[in-house]
Design a protein around this motif. Structure first.
Motif, short mmCIF file in Angstrom:
data_model
loop_
_atom_site.label_atom_id
_atom_site.label_comp_id
_atom_site.label_asym_id
_atom_site.label_seq_id
_atom_site.Cartn_x
_atom_site.Cartn_y
_atom_site.Cartn_z
N GLU A 46 4.97 -1.67 -6.40
CA GLU A 46 4.17 -0.80 -5.54
C GLU A 46 4.27 -1.21 -4.07
O GLU A 46 4.46 -0.37 -3.19
CB GLU A 46 2.71 -0.82 -5.99
CG GLU A 46 1.81 0.08 -5.17
CD GLU A 46 0.34 0.01 -5.56
OE1 GLU A 46 -0.38 0.96 -5.23
OE2 GLU A 46 -0.09 -0.99 -6.18
N LYS A 50 5.83 1.06 -1.07
CA LYS A 50 5.03 1.43 0.11
C LYS A 50 5.68 0.92 1.40
O LYS A 50 5.66 1.62 2.42
CB LYS A 50 3.61 0.86 0.00
CG LYS A 50 2.73 1.62 -0.94
CD LYS A 50 2.54 3.05 -0.48
CE LYS A 50 1.09 3.39 -0.34
NZ LYS A 50 0.91 4.78 0.08
N LEU A 67 -2.68 -4.29 -4.06
CA LEU A 67 -1.83 -3.98 -2.92
C LEU A 67 -2.52 -4.38 -1.62
O LEU A 67 -3.73 -4.21 -1.48
CB LEU A 67 -1.53 -2.47 -2.89
CG LEU A 67 -0.60 -1.97 -1.79
CD1 LEU A 67 0.82 -2.49 -2.00
CD2 LEU A 67 -0.61 -0.46 -1.77
#
Length: 125
Positions: A46, A50, A67
């Protein structure tokens, strides 16, 4: 699950990141101008996605288990200029443009001390 050969990973042109058993890979942030090492952190899938999508360094916070956008609270973002991938694709070096200190202590870099014998001494500069 498709198995990727070492030859494909090490000699091929496809980006095939190799995450460890915890789903992480090492990410090293380096100032794109000075080449000073700013920080070392971890990315999961993730965070990597991103970072690639936004151009801002995202990491996986191991302590919080989630995150983390570098600079989300301090405003000291790291703008990724280039990402380099090591030979077996389990570590990244990101050349970044820092928007303030990289270290949570307020130091430019997290590497602001050196080992001298058995003690830590500040690095001048």
């Amino acid at each position: 699950m498709t198995t990727v050969s070492a030859i494909d990973r090490e000699k091929g042109t496809a980006f095939l990141p190799r995450f460890d058993a915890q789903g992480l890979l090492i990410a090293i942030a380096v100032d794109s101008i000075t080449r000073e090492i700013l920080m070392v952190a971890y990315m999961d899938e993730e965070a990597l996605a991103k970072t690639r999508e936004t151009g801002l360094a995202h990491f996986h916070s191991r302590s919080r288990g989630k995150l983390w956008l570098k600079g989300e609270t301090s405003g000291h973002f790291l703008r990724v200029q280039e990402t380099r991938v090591d030979c077996d694709q389990d570590a990244l070096v990101m050349l970044v443009k820092p928007e303030g200190p990289a270290c949570h202590t307020g130091a430019t870099s997290c590497f602001y001390r050196k080992l001298e014998g058995e003690e830590l001494a500040p690095i001048a500069g």
